[in-house]
Motif scaffolding. Structure first.
Motif, short mmCIF file in Angstrom:
data_model
loop_
_atom_site.label_atom_id
_atom_site.label_comp_id
_atom_site.label_asym_id
_atom_site.label_seq_id
_atom_site.Cartn_x
_atom_site.Cartn_y
_atom_site.Cartn_z
N ALA A 176 -3.97 1.93 -2.90
CA ALA A 176 -4.45 0.76 -3.65
C ALA A 176 -5.43 0.01 -2.78
CB ALA A 176 -3.28 -0.14 -4.02
N SER A 195 -5.33 -10.06 -1.52
CA SER A 195 -6.76 -10.30 -1.49
C SER A 195 -7.45 -9.11 -2.13
CB SER A 195 -7.27 -10.47 -0.06
OG SER A 195 -7.50 -9.19 0.50
N ASP A 196 -8.74 -9.25 -2.38
CA ASP A 196 -9.44 -8.17 -3.03
C ASP A 196 -9.78 -7.03 -2.11
OD1 ASP A 196 -9.31 -9.22 -5.45
OD2 ASP A 196 -11.38 -9.95 -5.56
N PHE A 203 0.34 -0.76 -9.45
CA PHE A 203 0.83 0.62 -9.51
C PHE A 203 2.35 0.64 -9.46
CE2 PHE A 203 -3.16 2.47 -7.24
CZ PHE A 203 -3.90 2.24 -8.38
N THR A 245 6.13 0.21 -5.81
CA THR A 245 5.24 -0.62 -6.60
C THR A 245 4.23 -1.28 -5.66
OG1 THR A 245 6.72 -2.52 -6.41
CG2 THR A 245 6.95 -1.19 -8.38
N VAL A 246 3.03 -1.41 -6.15
CA VAL A 246 1.98 -2.09 -5.41
C VAL A 246 1.26 -2.98 -6.41
CG1 VAL A 246 -0.10 -1.83 -4.03
CG2 VAL A 246 1.66 -0.08 -3.92
N GLY A 247 1.06 -4.23 -6.07
CA GLY A 247 0.36 -5.06 -7.03
C GLY A 247 0.13 -6.46 -6.51
N ALA A 248 -0.40 -7.28 -7.38
CA ALA A 248 -0.67 -8.67 -7.03
C ALA A 248 0.58 -9.50 -7.30
CB ALA A 248 -1.83 -9.19 -7.86
N ALA A 300 -7.85 -6.04 0.71
CA ALA A 300 -6.74 -5.44 1.45
C ALA A 300 -6.40 -4.09 0.82
CB ALA A 300 -5.54 -6.35 1.42
N GLU A 301 -5.69 -3.27 1.57
CA GLU A 301 -5.35 -1.94 1.08
C GLU A 301 -3.92 -1.57 1.42
OE1 GLU A 301 -8.14 1.13 2.17
OE2 GLU A 301 -6.71 2.73 1.78
N VAL A 302 -3.24 -0.93 0.47
CA VAL A 302 -1.90 -0.43 0.73
C VAL A 302 -1.86 1.04 0.32
CG1 VAL A 302 0.55 -0.57 0.11
CG2 VAL A 302 -0.77 -2.67 0.41
N ASP A 303 -1.44 1.90 1.25
CA ASP A 303 -1.33 3.32 0.95
C ASP A 303 0.13 3.73 1.10
OD1 ASP A 303 -4.16 3.61 0.76
OD2 ASP A 303 -4.24 3.57 2.95
N ALA A 304 0.63 4.48 0.15
CA ALA A 304 2.04 4.85 0.22
C ALA A 304 2.25 6.30 -0.15
CB ALA A 304 2.86 3.96 -0.72
N ILE A 323 -0.20 7.21 -3.00
CA ILE A 323 -0.63 6.01 -3.71
C ILE A 323 -1.59 5.25 -2.81
CG2 ILE A 323 0.15 3.83 -4.74
CD1 ILE A 323 2.91 5.95 -4.65
N TRP A 379 -3.62 8.41 7.15
CA TRP A 379 -4.02 7.02 6.95
C TRP A 379 -4.05 6.22 8.26
CZ3 TRP A 379 -0.17 7.62 2.49
CH2 TRP A 379 -0.83 8.03 1.33
N GLY A 407 -6.71 -6.05 -4.72
CA GLY A 407 -5.56 -6.89 -4.97
C GLY A 407 -5.22 -7.07 -6.44
N ALA A 455 -4.95 -4.42 -8.60
CA ALA A 455 -4.43 -3.18 -9.19
C ALA A 455 -2.92 -3.28 -9.22
CB ALA A 455 -4.86 -2.00 -8.35
N ILE A 460 -0.45 -7.17 -2.66
CA ILE A 460 -1.79 -7.25 -2.09
C ILE A 460 -2.34 -8.61 -2.50
CG2 ILE A 460 -4.08 -6.22 -2.02
CD1 ILE A 460 -2.95 -3.58 -2.70
#
Lengths: 340, 489
Positions: free
Chosen positions: B418, A258-259, B425, A283-286, A261-265, B416, A25, B421, B423, A256
């Motif tokens: 994502a 904004s629409d 998980f 956890t990843v979310g709004a 942006a990206e998070v990778d884990a 993961i 990534w 904004g 989604a 996250i």
């Protein structure tokens, strides 16, 4: 193949690429077509660093170089370590830190770049028995910089290691910590906070290898990604055969906002011993709309409410910093970036 | 205390790998080795049309240019692809009209396996007991498919893949390879070149398949690989539940099983796919022999609100390397993955799932329970990703690993990604050993150590067992017990 070798040889083929599992990534080979020339020696006056007022002992490396910090057995000290990049060149730095038996060190480390530089810092940290190190890292790189920090930490039994890495991203920013953990009631805390906006990228990679019985590791990483930013977390805990009674907890939580942006884990556990207690959560979310609604309904304007909730979200990590004065600096630094 | 009693009975009924027998059946083999002529041979044997042969040869060409992957956490000596038979079939009489004409030896095998091939036997069962249609694949070919007529009445097509290529070429052409493309990965590509048989299911719009469909795979011949190909299409608003079971005889050499399973669901359709995989795991002491189970399984939820649910109980194979996946394309579609993976002896498993959220409001759930014992290694590897368009995507993942013994390994490798904004998980994982307190409690109530372990393990995997169809759940529970035999003490 390493970033340091690429900077030394100016061969982009040495850069890690997405085909390397550890860098999937954070692709540097795909990004950097030509490595810049070596950075020139800096002659001007430096602006003050973020921790200047807290520490009496300062180590400053501008555009590369070597530094060594030794803390004799039983001694206690507070050191500010600044890794500064000026201009648009490429350079590498090496830092060696040794703590004698029972020594205590508060290390206030900062990464400061001001342009499209490519830099790599290698830290080798060794803690003898009963030593304690708290490492607080503020990575405030320029948006065009490529900044890689790689720390190798070796603990002895009964040593305490704690770190909190706070990062705001760069064009590519990688903060890597590898800890060899002997067990023997030694403990490691591997925290991190990231706040990335615009098109910035940040990558927190940690590997803790438990090699003996009775070790603990605790990790809490929280972050916020906005605009078109991208955040990466790769955490790995290895429990070797025979490293029984290891207690390891890992948590990574991201917002996250904004629409785009990206998070990778990738929270990873690799376990070869049976008497262990290991867990990870991710956890990843709004942002929680209910909490936001509650705050607004109490008369707090929306932007204010969002900032407040985000601050509370990452505040949990900042609260885990042992050194109170540093905690204040970090909290203020985060607040400034959240209220924009 | 019915549950305890049942568990005790099961423990008493324990035996070693009971499917380890091999049968002496007259077989047709392709010459050993792999080349374009073998591919032509297989195609000719199956009387395939030219387009199928062309597609096989094309796949073979591509396979030659590919490298064998090595990223999984498994170790095995390099496979010699020339040292295997790619086609083995029981010699059959031309055009079997009824079960009476099937080689009695084969029927004997299925009887030993406890498969109710004979419809009468099923019908003679208790009134109201569930019935299920069976497609039995013996080495390379499907030997018999039951209940076809009854299924045809409601429009469900359930037949062997070879038959589907001949009878329903338009459906096969349209869907085969549309979920798992020919060059998707090394083993899927090999499969596309040499696949022998498998099951084909088509459920027309609005039909709820009246019975469970199932396939039993059996590798019997020595030195042969099995490459089956399964394709299930659930048209708009339909529902089907499909089960698969696998066994093989005990042999000293490793045998390769590289299957491809493709599922397609249209609007509002649902497929429930359950697997009980019990291939021969190899010798527990030396690790000799056993099946290499390298399988590609993928579902494409094309329609809005469609749903696919994978349930797997993986106890066999010396090496398992598979990731049943869901591509959640349709708006509001959902995917589920329930897995129990047990490794003992010297088994190695690297298994998990991929949930790829492409459509808005797609949902997925992953429950994975890994148990490793002996000197085995068990890895959960999974991917959950949300595309920028997958607004409102939702995932919940839970992976628990249980370690029994000092020399086994359990790994968790989730990915993961994502990319928007909206989604949400959630992932949690734990790794522990059996609780001493619970073991003590069970033993102090009169259970032996082994019985106590079985009881606790059954509790650990209960969430997944509940997802299996009734008949399979009982079988699977027993299998869990057998697989862990001898792992304590």
């Amino acid at each position: 193949m390493s970033v340091a070798a690429a900077i030394r040889t100016r061969d982009v083929g040495e850069l890690p690429s997405r085909r390397d599992e550890d860098w999937r990534w954070t692709d540097l080979r795909g990004l950097i077509r030509v490595l810049p020339d070596a950075s020139e020696a800096f002659t001007g006056t430096l602006s003050p660093g973020p921790f200047d007022r807290l520490a009496a002992d300062h180590h400053v490396l501008v555009n590369g170089g070597d530094a060594r910090i030794d803390v004799a057995a039983g001694k206690k000290t507070l050191v500010a370590l600044r890794l500064v990049s000026r201009g648009v060149g490429a350079h590498a730095s090496r830092v060696t830190i040794n703590l004698g038996a029972g020594a205590r060190l508060r290390l206030l480390e900062s990464y400061e770049s001001d342009g499209a530089s490519v830099c790599q810092t290698a830290l080798t940290i060794t803690l003898a028995e009963g030593a304690a190190l708290e490492r607080i890292v503020l990575a405030q790189d320029h948006e065009d910089a490529v900044s890689v920090s790689q720390a190798e930490v070796r603990l002895s039994p009964t040593a305490d290691f704690g770190q909190t890495i706070v990062a705001s991203g760069a064009r590519r920013q990688r903060l890597e910590t590898r800890v060899v953990h002997p067990g023997g009631r030694a403990s490691a805390r591997m925290d991190g906070v990231y706040l990335v906006a615009d098109k910035r990228h940040t990558d927190h990679t940690t590997v803790v290898t438990h090699e003996g019985v009775d070790g603990t590791t605790s990790q809490l990483i929280k972050g916020v990604a906005r605009d078109q930013a991208r955040a990466v977390f790769q955490g790995k805990i290895i429990v070797s055969e025979g490293a029984d009674r290891t207690d390891a907890r890992m948590g990574h939580h991201a917002l996250i906002l904004s629409d785009r942006a990206e998070v990778d884990a990738k929270p990873e556990l690799e376990i070869y011993a049976d008497d262990v207690s290991c867990a990870h959560g991710n956890t990843v979310g709004a942002m929680d709309e209910d909490a936001l609604f509650y705050a607004r309904q109490r008369g707090i304007p929306e932007p204010e409410a969002r900032a407040m909730l985000t601050e509370a979200f990452i505040g949990q990590v900042i609260d885990r910093i042992w050194f109170e004065d540093a905690r204040k600096v970090v909290r203020k630094w985060a607040a400034e970036r959240l209220r924009v | 205390m019915a549950a305890v009693k049942q568990t005790v009975e099961q423990v008493q009924g324990l035996e070693k790998y009971k499917h380890g027998f091999s049968s002496d059946i007259e077989q047709d083999f392709a010459p050993k080795g792999l080349n374009a002529d073998i591919v032509r041979f297989i195609s000719a044997k199956k009387n395939e049309p030219q387009w199928m042969l062309d597609s096989r040869l094309d796949a073979f060409e591509r396979w030659l240019a590919m490298d064998e992957p090595d990223w999984a956490k498994v170790n095995f000596p390099r496979i010699d692809y020339q040292d295997s038979y790619y086609y083995a079939a029981p010699k059959e009489k031309v055009g079997i009209a009824s079960l009476d004409e099937v080689d009695p030896e084969i029927l004997e095998v299925y009887k030993k396996l406890g498969i109710p091939l004979k419809e009468q036997e099923v019908l003679a069962g208790v009134v109201g007991s569930p019935r299920y249609a069976v497609d039995a694949v013996f080495d390379s070919v499907s030997v018999v498919t039951t209940f076809k007529k009854e299924l045809a009445q409601v429009g469900v097509i359930f037949c062997s893949m070879s038959e589907a290529i001949r009878e329903h070429p338009e459906l096969v052409k349209q869907y085969l390879g549309s979920v798992v493309p020919v060059s998707d990965n090394y083993f899927a590509c090999l499969n596309a070149a040499v696949f022998s048989d498998g099951s084909f299911v088509y459920v027309p719009p609005g039909v709820r398949c009246p019975m469970e469909l199932s396939t039993y795979f059996r590798i019997n011949a020595e030195n042969s690989g099995q490459f089956e190909r399964t394709l299930i299409i659930a048209d708009k608003g339909s529902y089907v539940s499909y089960l698969e079971g696998c066994t093989a005889p005990m042999r000293d050499e490793n045998q390769l099983h590289a299957a491809v399973v493709e599922l397609v669901t249209m609007d509002d359709a649902e497929i429930k796919y359950s697997t009980v995989q019990n291939w021969y795991p190899g010798d527990p002491e030396t690790g000799k022999g056993g099946i290499y189970n390298f399988v590609t399984k993928r579902a494409d939820c094309r329609g809005d609100r469609s749903k696919v649910s994978w349930t797997q109980v993986e106890t066999g194979s010396s090496i398992t390397w598979k990731y049943p996946s869901c591509v959640l394309r349709g708006e509001g579609s959902s995917g589920e993955f329930y897995s129990i993976a047990i490794t003992n002896g010297r088994q190695q498993a690297d298994t998990g799932t991929k949930m790829i959220h492409l459509g808005a409001n797609t949902r997925s759930r992953i429950i994975s329970k890994g148990i490793s014992a002996g000197r085995s290694s068990n890895t959960y590897r999974g991917l959950v990703s949300a595309h920028p368009k997958a607004k409102g995507a939702r995932n919940f993942t839970q992976c628990d690993s249980l370690l029994i013994g000092k020399h086994c390994a359990a790994h968790t490798v989730p990915y993961i990604e994502a990319r928007n904004g909206q989604a949400k998980f959630e992932h949690e994982a734990t790794t522990t050993r059996l609780s001493e307190d619970q073991l003590f409690y069970a033993m102090q109530r009169g259970l032996s150590q082994e019985e106590a372990v079985q009881l606790l393990v059954n509790g650990f995997v209960k969430d997944v067992l509940q997802e299996l169809p009734m008949e399979f759940a009982v079988e699977a529970q027993k299998l869990v017990a057998i697989s862990l035999e001898g792992s304590v003490g």
